[in-house]
Design an enzyme around this catalytic site. Structure first.
Site, PDB file in Angstrom:
ATOM      1  N   HIS A 166       6.879  -9.066   1.820  1.00 27.17           N
ATOM      2  CA  HIS A 166       6.731  -9.691   0.506  1.00 27.17           C
ATOM      3  C   HIS A 166       7.351  -8.815  -0.578  1.00 27.17           C
ATOM      4  O   HIS A 166       8.034  -9.296  -1.485  1.00 27.17           O
ATOM      5  CB  HIS A 166       5.244  -9.935   0.233  1.00 27.17           C
ATOM      6  CG  HIS A 166       4.972 -10.606  -1.074  1.00 27.17           C
ATOM      7  ND1 HIS A 166       3.774 -10.490  -1.731  1.00 27.17           N
ATOM      8  CD2 HIS A 166       5.749 -11.396  -1.862  1.00 27.17           C
ATOM      9  CE1 HIS A 166       3.814 -11.191  -2.862  1.00 27.17           C
ATOM     10  NE2 HIS A 166       5.003 -11.734  -2.957  1.00 27.17           N
ATOM     11  N   GLU A 216      11.097  -9.084  -0.558  1.00 27.26           N
ATOM     12  CA  GLU A 216      11.515 -10.347  -1.193  1.00 27.26           C
ATOM     13  C   GLU A 216      11.665 -10.157  -2.707  1.00 27.26           C
ATOM     14  O   GLU A 216      12.558 -10.722  -3.330  1.00 27.26           O
ATOM     15  CB  GLU A 216      10.484 -11.433  -0.873  1.00 27.26           C
ATOM     16  CG  GLU A 216      10.671 -12.733  -1.628  1.00 27.26           C
ATOM     17  CD  GLU A 216       9.355 -13.251  -2.177  1.00 27.26           C
ATOM     18  OE1 GLU A 216       9.247 -13.413  -3.406  1.00 27.26           O
ATOM     19  OE2 GLU A 216       8.440 -13.513  -1.374  1.00 27.26           O
ATOM     20  N   HIS A 217      10.791  -9.340  -3.316  1.00 30.51           N
ATOM     21  CA  HIS A 217      10.905  -9.040  -4.748  1.00 30.51           C
ATOM     22  C   HIS A 217      12.070  -8.091  -5.024  1.00 30.51           C
ATOM     23  O   HIS A 217      12.872  -8.323  -5.932  1.00 30.51           O
ATOM     24  CB  HIS A 217       9.608  -8.383  -5.245  1.00 30.51           C
ATOM     25  CG  HIS A 217       8.507  -9.352  -5.542  1.00 30.51           C
ATOM     26  ND1 HIS A 217       8.053  -9.578  -6.817  1.00 30.51           N
ATOM     27  CD2 HIS A 217       7.775 -10.157  -4.730  1.00 30.51           C
ATOM     28  CE1 HIS A 217       7.083 -10.478  -6.783  1.00 30.51           C
ATOM     29  NE2 HIS A 217       6.892 -10.837  -5.521  1.00 30.51           N
ATOM     30  N   GLU A 253       0.545 -10.690  -8.478  1.00 25.40           N
ATOM     31  CA  GLU A 253       0.434 -11.905  -7.662  1.00 25.40           C
ATOM     32  C   GLU A 253      -0.869 -11.900  -6.869  1.00 25.40           C
ATOM     33  O   GLU A 253      -1.585 -12.902  -6.792  1.00 25.40           O
ATOM     34  CB  GLU A 253       1.613 -12.016  -6.687  1.00 25.40           C
ATOM     35  CG  GLU A 253       2.864 -12.620  -7.284  1.00 25.40           C
ATOM     36  CD  GLU A 253       3.882 -12.960  -6.199  1.00 25.40           C
ATOM     37  OE1 GLU A 253       3.484 -13.337  -5.076  1.00 25.40           O
ATOM     38  OE2 GLU A 253       5.089 -12.842  -6.488  1.00 25.40           O
TER      39      GLU A 253
END
Length: 960
Positions: free
Chosen positions: A52, A55-56, A133
């Site tokens: 994750h 992905e950022h 998030e």
């Protein structure tokens, strides 16, 4: 045929070392999506959330385009957007942009997969973004259920991993363990972001040859390491553990009773042509006579039931497939949850006894095929996202259909899945606020309170044996709502570009437009039944909500067949009237509409049903108020709109108690005096369309309105100074806070082209120049908005963040710093850059509708607000072309300078007090003082006292 319209092409790089399939489709907008066959299952054990996090990080510039936020800025400048998501075994990236910039955007985007910079200095900032998030997800009961369920998997199985990642796993613990996160991130990218794991879908109006040429040219440099793709298919049966087949009790964030029954099955993806779980879920979720939910509703034990597999990576992957049945229970249903579960098991046993039914399978097959064949165009960015993921799952001949159609009836495949859905293999999860104080265990990552116990012996023994079937449960009958006539009708009046009023009298009017653009056998019918009694008091609003909820409940069983036949309906308790919406294949649509009006005319409420929904409404209002963004909106509109009743007042009204007699008296009053305003668009003639309004007036027999009912509120004129209303969050222990800074535009300075331009302009500049806010304060959700508050315009900036990191006053100072910077940047903007923005917005507004629903939504807004400016878009475009930079700068500076009408609303987290209860008091607002950072601001601590001294604008509609 939809397939032919999309003109799709599949290509494989057969001569390249970098082989990955890509697919092209053609549309007025341009979009691309890339799916990588790797996700959080591949996270290293010592760095949860690394996939994750990557992905950022991958979007933080590239060697060819090094600007850290350059891609986002480019997209915003040219009317585009982007997004990305990480699942268990896949990661998807997607963007869209104006067509003429598509090739350049593709090149910029591809560099993230060819040579991303992943600047080391950005590590801490992006960790905070990932952590935000996670913090925003923590109050979500659905996420909490997932994490709790995952924790039941075998130790070291990938299902048990913490896929979100947070500051603890990506920053604090790595530092303690001397782990170089940046180095590991680079290694992860090099190992897993490989061309042969990737699938790509692009959509644009260029020729297929051109698109293929672009893709080969741009993506040929994506590295291919040739290593085997991660494979978890050998780690089957993750939930064959002693922790499964138990009863788990969980304390939810929201006030809700719910029972979830779950089975962990072998992976079902390989059976996509049969879709056994879809067949079973269709029957389990049926709401007609003889269904589980029909029985539960008759007992007043349940409000809703959802069954099946969502096909997300969590629900379906190469290690297992989930099948779950989630039931929203009433208070009485919660007390009888074992009986509820027994009813479910009886239904499943009936399905197992009868075996798969070809008639039912073919009915579902026909419904799905009709919907696919006549489906409306989807947003390009959503379409390519779906397709690139399908390309990972299905052979190329099924890229477009593999996730939608049921291809072949194989009873043996369905039977195998059905036989696994037995009580002894099920896990029970029971959510209720009543569990508070009884759940000593804590889930590690979300802190969810839960307990675990064996299923009661009585039920365990009953379910292990040959228990009786329930004679009231049976399979659904043949569906009379399935369309068979798909003929496109011939117009019976001249075609028009915009809706025209074809009926008009003192009890209602009807707007109509025949569809000759999209040419599909579907239609939309919408009505607004305007009443003077709704806004009289908070009590009336609550009675109205009860009325609509019970009406929906009464309709659920008779209208369900229409619902599964792709005829959709929705009843909405609007602020000034009841909104009825129906859409779908026009052949049987009048049957559904008339059914709704019949039940409205003959409304009744049994005492037990009334009590059930009155109790549920308390929970609904509570669950709204504990969300900071909902509470902030409630406070802002309570200040701005005169005579508006707040959700808190509605909550108090339902707490004070209501009776069935009061409800029926309200309904009688509501139905006695109405004005019915309708819109019909699609495949109906004008004569057929007039029948809808005629049926409403004939069936309901209402009188004309004795006085005109405004469909908006009057708005207060804010004082020419800065006011702050700071309230305490009503969600105990929620770290999320919200700040909205709102500027009211003087009423008579409103001109359409100005505020609409600001909307687009703000989006680009805010995200282009607000990176300093993210750098300085790491504020995760930041968005500007142009607001139309009952005809009075304004603009605002809203920030959602965590009060554990920054207090709301500091956030406001950062917003103010940005607005000052924004004004300076705008003032220094060159004429050419200004013209570029105008052109971008003109093109954005001039883009054709992708489907009939978009056109209907726009026209319905004009009808429901009684403005009827159906050519508003073209007027805005004309106005934009006349706008000058000086005009815009003066407009913005004028509303930011001395004498501006500024309102700030802060929702601050509630600090954990001495009270043990997670559920705080929500029947009143707690006002907080401002800190010294905003010492000069005038605070509002009594909304009614403040607004009672203000002038009111007249009722205002934006007509020209």
């Amino acid at each position: 045929n939809f397939l032919h319209l999309m003109a799709l092409l599949h290509v494989t790089f057969s001569k390249s070392q970098n082989e990955y399939p890509f697919l092209i489709s053609v549309h007025c907008n341009s979009a691309a999506a890339l799916c990588i066959g790797v996700g959080s299952f591949s996270d290293p054990n010592d760095l949860p959330g690394l996939a994750h996090f990557l992905e950022h990080m991958v979007f933080m510039g590239s060697e060819k385009y090094p600007s850290e936020n350059g891609f986002d800025a480019f997209l915003k400048k040219h009317g585009g957007s982007d997004n990305a998501s990480t699942d268990c075994e896949r990661t998807i990236f997607q963007f869209d942009v104006q067509r003429k910039r598509f090739k350049e955007a593709l090149d910029r985007w591809a560099q993230f997969f060819i040579c991303p910079l992943m600047i080391e200095d950005a590590i801490d900032r992006e960790v905070e973004a990932v952590d935000s998030e996670y913090q925003l997800a923590k109050p979500s009961d659905s996420h909490r259920k997932e994490m709790l369920f995952g924790s039941l998997a075998k130790p070291n199985h990938p299902m048990s991993k913490f896929c979100w990642g947070n500051a603890q796993t990506l920053k604090t613990e790595p530092k303690e363990k001397n782990i170089n996160v940046y180095k590991r991130l680079r290694e992860f990218w090099k190992r897993y972001y490989s061309a042969h794991y990737m699938t790509l879908a692009v959509q644009s109006k260029e020729s297929l040859d051109t698109l293929e040429e672009w893709v080969r040219e741009i993506f040929s440099q994506v590295p291919n390491n040739g290593k085997p793709k991660p494979d978890f298919s050998d780690q089957l049966s993750p939930f064959e553990t002693p922790a499964f087949n138990k009863l788990y009790r969980m304390v939810p964030v929201r006030k809700v009773h719910a029972l979830t029954i779950t089975w962990a099955l072998p992976p079902q993806e390989k059976h996509y042509r049969v879709k056994p779980l879809h067949y079973i879920a269709w029957l389990i979720g049926h709401e007609g006579t003889g269904s589980i939910l029909s029985m539960l509703r008759r007992k007043c034990w349940a409000l809703a039931l959802f069954g099946g597999n969502s096909e997300t990576g969590f629900d379906q992957n190469t290690t297992y497939s989930i099948f779950s049945i989630s039931i929203t229970l009433t208070d009485e249903g919660f007390q009888n949850f074992y009986e509820v579960a027994h009813l479910v098991f009886q239904y499943l046993k009936m399905l197992q006894t009868l075996g798969p039914q070809q008639r039912i399978y073919e009915e579902i097959q026909k419904i799905e095929a009709n919907e696919f064949h006549y489906q409306e165009q989807t947003d390009p960015i959503e379409y390519v996202e779906d397709i690139c993921e399908n390309m990972q799952l299905f052979p190329k001949e099924d890229f477009l259909t593999g996730d939608q159609l049921m291809f072949e009836f194989k009873p043996e495949v369905i039977s195998v899945a059905l036989k696994l859905l037995t009580p002894e293999k099920a896990n029970l999860l029971l959510l209720s606020p009543e569990h508070e104080g009884q759940c000593p265990l804590r889930e590690k990552w979300f802190g969810t309170q839960y307990s675990v116990e064996d299923i009661q012996q009585h039920w365990r023994e009953l379910w292990a044996g040959d228990f009786d079937l329930n004679p009231s449960l049976h399979l659904p009958a043949e569906n009379k709502f399935i369309a068979t006539d798909f003929t496109l009708k011939t117009s019976d009046c001249p075609d028009t570009e915009y809706p025209v009023r074809i009926m008009n009298n003192d009890r209602g009017c009807l707007w109509y437009k025949k569809d000759n653009k999209f040419k599909i056998p579907k239609a939309y019918v919408r009505f607004h039944l305007i009443s003077p009694v709704i806004q009289k008091s908070p009590k009336n609003l609550v009675l109205f909500d009860l009325f609509v909820n019970i009406l929906v409940h009464n309709l659920a069983e008779p209208a369900y067949e229409a619902d599964v036949a792709q005829l959709e309906y929705k009843l909405v308790a609007g602020e000034h009237g009841l909104v009825i919406k129906v859409k779908g294949f026009n052949h049987k649509l009048p049957l559904l509409f008339n059914l709704i009006v019949d039940y409205l005319a003959d409304f009744s409420a049994a005492p037990d049903v009334f009590s059930m929904f009155a109790e549920q409404l308390k929970k609904t209002y509570f669950n709204i108020l504990i969300k900071p963004e909902k509470l902030g909106k409630d406070v802002r509109l309570l200040i701005l709109e005169h005579s508006r009743w707040s959700t808190i007042q509605k909550y108090q009204a339902v707490l004070d108690g209501l009776s069935v007699d009061e409800l029926m008296e309200f309904v009688s009053s509501f139905k006695s005096e109405l004005y019915a305003e309708g819109l019909v668009q699609g495949n109906f003639t004008s004569t057929e369309s007039m029948g809808f309004l005629q049926y409403v007036t004939d069936k309901l027999q209402f009188k004309k309105l004795s006085v005109e009912v405004p469909v908006l509120f009057r708005v207060v004129e804010l004082p020419q100074k800065h006011h702050l209303c700071k309230v305490k969050s009503l969600n105990k222990g929620d770290a999320n806070s919200e700040v909205t800074v709102y500027y009211q535009v003087k009423l008579f300075c409103v001109f359409l082209h100005g505020w609409h331009y600001i909307n687009r302009f703000f989006f680009f500049f805010f995200f282009f120049y607000s990176c300093f806010i993210i750098v300085a304060a790491v504020l995760y959700h930041v968005y500007p908005t142009c607001r139309n508050t009952s005809g009075v315009l304004g603009f605002s900036v809203t920030v959602e963040t965590q009060a554990t990191k920054f207090n709301t006053e500091l956030v406001e100072t950062k917003i103010e710093e940005f607005l000052v910077s924004f004004g300076e940047k705008m003032n220094s903007l060159s004429d050419e850059a200004f013209k570029t923005q105008v052109t971008a917005l003109v093109k954005l507004k001039g883009c054709e509708d992708t489907h009939l629903g978009e056109e209907v939504d726009r026209n319905w807004t004009e009808v429901v607000t009684q403005q009827f400016v159906f050519d508003r878009l073209s007027r805005e475009i004309d106005a934009l072309k006349l706008m000058t930079k000086a005009e815009l700068v003066n407009w913005f500076m004028g509303h930011r300078g001395e004498g501006n009408r500024k309102l700030s609303v802060h929702v601050q987290e509630e600090e954990e007090g001495s009270k043990m209860s997670l559920y705080g008091e929500v029947s009143k607002l707690t006002f907080l003082p401002a800190s010294t950072l905003l010492a000069s601001v005038t605070t509002i601590t009594d909304i009614q006292a403040f607004t009672s001294t203000l002038n009111l604008y007249p009722y205002h509609k934006i007509l020209k």
